[in-house]
Design a protein around this motif. Structure first.
Motif, PDB file in Angstrom:
ATOM      1  N   LYS A 473      25.427  38.939  26.557  1.00 57.38           N
ATOM      2  CA  LYS A 473      24.593  39.795  27.948  1.00 57.38           C
ATOM      3  C   LYS A 473      25.243  39.686  29.387  1.00 57.38           C
ATOM      4  O   LYS A 473      24.923  39.517  30.183  1.00 57.38           O
ATOM      5  CB  LYS A 473      23.423  38.911  27.250  1.00 57.38           C
ATOM      6  N   ASP A 474      26.199  40.229  28.928  1.00 58.13           N
ATOM      7  CA  ASP A 474      27.277  39.968  30.556  1.00 58.13           C
ATOM      8  C   ASP A 474      27.217  39.057  30.665  1.00 58.13           C
ATOM      9  O   ASP A 474      27.599  38.569  32.207  1.00 58.13           O
ATOM     10  CB  ASP A 474      26.510  41.023  30.992  1.00 58.13           C
ATOM     11  N   HIS A 475      27.294  37.643  30.201  1.00 57.91           N
ATOM     12  CA  HIS A 475      27.293  36.605  30.721  1.00 57.91           C
ATOM     13  C   HIS A 475      28.049  35.108  29.903  1.00 57.91           C
ATOM     14  O   HIS A 475      28.059  35.595  28.491  1.00 57.91           O
ATOM     15  CB  HIS A 475      25.721  35.449  30.475  1.00 57.91           C
ATOM     16  N   PRO A 494      38.837  33.871  39.603  1.00 53.85           N
ATOM     17  CA  PRO A 494      38.584  34.522  40.796  1.00 53.85           C
ATOM     18  C   PRO A 494      39.036  36.250  39.399  1.00 53.85           C
ATOM     19  O   PRO A 494      38.083  36.918  40.047  1.00 53.85           O
ATOM     20  CB  PRO A 494      39.566  34.955  41.751  1.00 53.85           C
ATOM     21  N   TRP A 495      39.289  36.243  38.639  1.00 55.60           N
ATOM     22  CA  TRP A 495      39.653  37.785  37.847  1.00 55.60           C
ATOM     23  C   TRP A 495      38.552  37.068  36.909  1.00 55.60           C
ATOM     24  O   TRP A 495      37.830  38.822  37.011  1.00 55.60           O
ATOM     25  CB  TRP A 495      40.743  37.467  36.961  1.00 55.60           C
ATOM     26  N   LEU A 496      38.503  36.480  36.406  1.00 56.04           N
ATOM     27  CA  LEU A 496      37.227  37.156  35.309  1.00 56.04           C
ATOM     28  C   LEU A 496      35.850  37.553  36.267  1.00 56.04           C
ATOM     29  O   LEU A 496      34.691  38.085  36.487  1.00 56.04           O
ATOM     30  CB  LEU A 496      36.835  35.611  34.442  1.00 56.04           C
ATOM     31  N   GLY A 504      29.043  45.201  36.049  1.00 52.59           N
ATOM     32  CA  GLY A 504      27.800  44.912  36.128  1.00 52.59           C
ATOM     33  C   GLY A 504      26.566  43.873  36.134  1.00 52.59           C
ATOM     34  O   GLY A 504      25.504  43.976  37.022  1.00 52.59           O
ATOM     35  N   GLY A 505      27.663  42.629  35.931  1.00 51.19           N
ATOM     36  CA  GLY A 505      26.768  41.516  35.946  1.00 51.19           C
ATOM     37  C   GLY A 505      26.698  41.020  37.091  1.00 51.19           C
ATOM     38  O   GLY A 505      27.353  41.529  37.847  1.00 51.19           O
ATOM     39  N   SER A 506      26.091  39.675  37.383  1.00 48.06           N
ATOM     40  CA  SER A 506      26.429  38.793  38.478  1.00 48.06           C
ATOM     41  C   SER A 506      26.814  37.398  38.901  1.00 48.06           C
ATOM     42  O   SER A 506      26.835  36.412  39.354  1.00 48.06           O
ATOM     43  CB  SER A 506      24.660  38.888  39.119  1.00 48.06           C
ATOM     44  N   GLN A 507      27.408  36.970  37.457  1.00 53.10           N
ATOM     45  CA  GLN A 507      27.672  35.566  37.470  1.00 53.10           C
ATOM     46  C   GLN A 507      29.151  35.067  37.900  1.00 53.10           C
ATOM     47  O   GLN A 507      29.443  36.287  38.827  1.00 53.10           O
ATOM     48  CB  GLN A 507      27.617  35.602  36.026  1.00 53.10           C
TER      49      GLN A 507
END
Length: 511
Positions: A473-475, A494-496, A504-507
């Protein structure tokens, strides 16, 4: 039909026994170990109590007041030093701080008696010696067991206070002391030719009575077999204990085989091999026999010999093994390790379906090299079968590739990320980077859509595994390189982070 053995009754055996000597208890009393003489230091003198007569007396060991002059001057007592009672003359060792404690001692006396039929009865007499303060020494002896040693077997009887003599209430029997005259009785009995193997006298006698052939074996030089039979009460599955001759005992008809057994002071392993020879009508050379015994002692030795002799004679096997040893492919190689490697090598050839009539396969020039090649081939084929099965089981991985590629595919700043194309890719990724991503757990999750396996590669080496990523789930759940480590994490982390922002994730993967 062989005559059925007649087992004597207890009453019949008891009727052959002589009576106990009149003074047997007094004789047992003579064997009482040294009695302690107890003492307690009190200033200039010591209070003493004799463990035999039970009487008290004093010993003065340094000058004191005038009222002590009547006490004879003596050496100061010391624990475990030699002592002698001043009243009864009993000799023993000094023991301290026990003047008020009870003393108890027990031991066993073996009385051997020749029976009227020439056989031997051994009577176990348990002796008890007790002392309590103010009471003289008390000694009593009880006969607790009888063992009848007859030529061909032996019979045990134990005393039971409720039911009398019978084969009940077995108790541990020890050899502490021999009753006077027992050895003379033994020498006059049917068991006078018993063999001393180094075991206890009773073990030797019991085994000899059950199998008199032990004497014949021991004198012939088969000491290993004799000692083994003593440890097994005269019986062994390879021995006919009722045989009257060496051939009958050993179940061997050929004199040459018996001489070989004697020459090498053979064990039951050697005897079993010789018996197998006669049974199958085979005659091995001495060298072949020694080789087989060496291998039989190893794990699955017989199985390996049986396997390899399907392809060659025993002598050819021995010659080829010695040739492989001469190549010195490993410093630790010996016949057993070579045989094991050869057996393993041929088993793999058979399993993989090779033509086993081809002598090139059976007799490789370098056994170690070909063995290692077969190991790799077997592992490769095993991996191929596993991958083929995984492709069938986890079809969802390949089916989801195009959809996942549109969402997760990205190449920027010298790195590229994409989803796994199929189950085989995931398995090979885990195998190359030596981590657990190739297990069924991850394959199953990806196939069902619970989480997905992504591959991170360097742009100039897109086919070379670098990082494996599990995302849900984008995590990002986990991201690891080879051996579960994180090389270049200051760059990859940092690349990840940018990758997560891209989808569109925020992790924050790496701070």
């Amino acid at each position: 039909m062989a005559a059925r053995k007649i087992i004597p009754t207890m009453e019949e055996l008891f009727d052959t026994m002589p009576e106990m000597p009149d003074n047997w208890k007094d004789e047992c009393m003579k064997n009482v170990p040294e009695i302690p003489i107890y003492y307690r230091i009190k200033g200039n003198y010591a209070d003493c109590t004799c463990g035999k007569c039970g009487l008290d007396y004093k010993i003065r060991f340094r000058a004191g007041s005038p009222d002590q002059e009547f006490i004879p001057m003596d050496k100061k007592p010391g624990r475990y030093e030699e002592a002698k009672c001043k009243l009864c003359g009993a000799e023993g060792l000094y023991e301290w701080k026990k003047c008020t404690n009870p003393f108890y001692m027990q031991f066993t006396v073996l009385m051997m008696q020749k029976c009227s039929d020439g056989n031997l009865v051994v009577r176990y007499i348990k002796c008890h010696n007790t002392y309590e303060q103010g009471v003289r020494q008390r000694f009593h002896a009880d006969e607790i067991a009888r063992i009848f040693l007859t030529m061909g077997d032996y019979y045990k009887f134990y005393w039971d206070n409720l039911y009398g003599w019978g084969r009940v209430w077995p108790i541990p029997l020890y050899e502490d002391l021999l009753y006077p005259g027992s050895l003379q009785e033994l020498q006059e009995s049917n068991l006078k030719y018993h063999v001393r193997t180094g075991a206890s006298l009773m073990e030797d006698l019991k085994a000899y009575s059950k199998n008199p052939g032990i004497e014949m074996m021991y004198k012939a030089g088969l000491r290993n077999l004799a000692i083994l039979l003593v440890s097994k009460d005269g019986s062994d599955k390879h021995i006919n204990r009722r045989g009257k001759s060496m051939r009958a005992q050993l179940r061997l008809k050929d004199k040459g085989r018996i001489n070989f057994l004697i020459k090498h002071n053979g064990s039951t392993d050697m005897l079993e091999l010789l018996q197998e020879e006669e049974k199958k009508g085979i005659r091995y050379t001495d060298g072949q026999r020694l080789f087989l015994l060496e291998i039989y002692h190893s794990w699955k030795g017989k199985e390996m010999i049986s396997h390899l002799t399907r392809y060659m004679s025993l002598q050819k096997l021995i010659n080829r093994i010695d040739k492989y040893i001469a190549l010195k492919e490993n410093d630790f190689d010996n016949r057993t390790t070579i045989l094991n490697r050869w057996h393993d090598y041929l088993s793999m050839r058979e399993e993989l379906g090779y033509d086993m009539t081809n002598e090139v396969f059976i007799y490789p020039k370098s056994l170690k090299k070909k063995h290692d090649e077969m190991v790799k081939e077997k592992n490769r084929r095993r991996d191929e079968l596993f991958e083929a099965k995984a492709e069938q089981t986890y079809k969802g991985i390949a089916e989801k590739f195009e959809e996942l590629m549109k969402k997760y595919g990205l190449e920027t700043e010298g790195l590229v990320i994409r989803p796994a194309m199929n189950a085989t890719e995931i398995i090979q990724e885990g195998r190359t980077l030596h981590h657990c991503v190739g297990r069924d757990t991850y394959l199953s999750r990806h196939s069902r859509g619970e989480s997905f396996i992504l591959f991170l590669r360097k742009s100039e080496e897109k086919e070379k595994p670098y990082y494996t990523i599990e995302i849900r789930k984008d995590h990002i759940v986990q991201w690891y390189g080879a051996h579960d480590k994180k090389p270049d994490k200051e760059v990859v982390g940092p690349w990840l982070n940018n990758f997560i922002a891209h989808i569109g994730g925020s992790q924050v993967v790496f701070a």
